[in-house]
Enzyme design. Structure first.
Site, PDB file in Angstrom:
ATOM      1  CB  SER A   1      36.938  41.591  40.057  1.00 49.05           C
ATOM      2  OG  SER A   1      35.705  41.125  39.569  1.00 49.05           O
TER       3      SER A   1
ATOM      4  CD  GLU B   1      32.814  48.770  39.730  1.00 49.66           C
ATOM      5  OE1 GLU B   1      32.845  47.526  39.653  1.00 49.66           O
ATOM      6  OE2 GLU B   1      33.730  49.473  40.208  1.00 49.66           O
TER       7      GLU B   1
ATOM      8  CG  HIS C   1      34.437  45.426  37.301  1.00 48.14           C
ATOM      9  ND1 HIS C   1      34.135  45.321  38.639  1.00 48.14           N
ATOM     10  CD2 HIS C   1      35.074  44.264  36.965  1.00 48.14           C
ATOM     11  CE1 HIS C   1      34.547  44.164  39.090  1.00 48.14           C
ATOM     12  NE2 HIS C   1      35.135  43.502  38.105  1.00 48.14           N
TER      13      HIS C   1
END
Length: 349
Positions: free
Chosen positions: A170, A267, A297
């Site tokens: 991320s 995503e 995610h």
């Protein structure tokens, strides 16, 4: 499935979603996504305390994992070795620098210790997990400095830059590319590779807002990322560092190391993964883009009960171990993993 952007790379698609992964997807869509959606609509900024990292102290690590605290200049980090993994004193010349996700606002060493332990085991390398400073106390540019300091610590232990892989999930994916750029620009050498898991790579929300996945992500919408960008900009203005941040997708890339990118097929950050993969390949950098069918995610964090997560971590391990073989093969002669001439412009799926 909807149409995808044309890419200068042929992604590897991992088909199928287990019952466990579908349950995880359902849970996120009805908990995390609504909360973040509400946060994105607030007329003022609220920065909740990082409670999740404190609660995560109880999470188990991979069996046999050892870790110890490492004090960097401005943050605390952890040196972690999975069962059977040696460090440089045991003859292992390779290591991983791991940068956790959390939107630069949350998570930390506790939330990611289990994932990092599994990556250490799969890659057969020790890992420095950096507990970098976060917003709202610090702007992203200072976060990057902490992560570069982590790379420097590894060098001080005797690890050569070309034997260090930088990985992150991320927001940590964003940081991984930033650290690679900084290391190269400082003249320290080129890292072994970069691994980016569900990476946020472009703080400009425009590409995500117009992408087919803008509203299909189980974790958050493109509007939530737009709010994150606004928060980051406001903090940088207050700290007097506005304009210093450069997103990875806009960095010079021709000298980047081989890269692996993991992304779930629904995503919202697919827009960033596609863009980065295309720009890397166009710059002549070997890049593997792996698209995981209907995975959420950073699904890798659920490896204890989601089979696709365990498979994905093993793919990361294979990639990192292959970098070791590449480094060994390049000692007598210079070779390149992959070739831009073999890349084909094609649709993702």
């Amino acid at each position: 499935m909807g149409s995808h952007l044309s890419l200068a790379v042929s992604p590897q698609f991992f088909d199928g979603a287990s019952k466990q992964s579908r349950l995880l997807s359902f849970g996120l869509r009805h908990t995390v996504r609504p909360v973040l959606g509400a946060w994105a609509k607030l007329p003022f900024h609220i920065m909740p305390p990082n409670i999740i990292d404190h609660a995560a102290r109880l999470l188990p690590v991979h069996e046999g994992t050892m870790w110890r605290t490492v004090g960097l200049a401005d943050c605390s980090s952890e040196w972690l070795q999975a069962k059977g993994v040696d460090d440089i004193h045991g003859g292992n010349q390779h290591a991983i620098l791991y940068l956790h996700g959390g939107a630069f606002l949350s998570c930390g060493l506790n939330t990611h210790r289990r994932l990092v332990s599994r990556i250490s085991y799969a890659a057969k390398q020790p890992v420095l997990n950096v507990g970098y400073r976060q917003m709202p106390q610090e702007p992203i540019v200072n976060t990057i400095l902490d992560c570069v300091d982590g790379f420097r610590w590894l060098m001080d232990q005797g690890y050569k830059p070309q034997n260090i892989t930088i990985a992150g999930d991320s927001a940590g994916g964003y940081l991984a590319f930033c650290v690679a750029r900084a290391v190269i620009d400082k003249g320290w050498g080129r890292p072994a590779g970069v691994v980016a898991i569900s990476p946020l790579l472009d703080m400009d929300p425009a590409g995500k807002l117009s992408h087919r996945n803008a509203n299909s992500c189980e974790a958050f919408s493109a509007k939530a990322i737009a709010r994150l960008t606004d928060v980051a900009d406001q903090i940088e203005i207050r700290r007097g560092v506005s304009g210093m941040r450069v997103c990875p997708v806009n960095m010079p890339m021709s000298d980047f190391p081989p890269t692996l990118i993991h992304i779930g097929s629904r995503e919202v950050l697919m827009a960033d993964a596609e863009l980065m993969a295309s720009r890397l390949i166009a710059a002549g950098v070997p890049c593997e883009l792996q698209v995981w069918d209907r995975q959420v995610h950073v699904f890798h964090a659920a490896a204890n009960w989601v089979p696709e997560a365990r498979l994905a971590i093993e793919e990361i391990g294979k990639f990192v171990r292959a970098l070791v073989d590449l480094e060994i093969s390049q000692k007598p002669t210079t070779k390149v993993l992959g070739s831009p001439e073999t890349a084909k412009v094609s649709s993702v799926l």
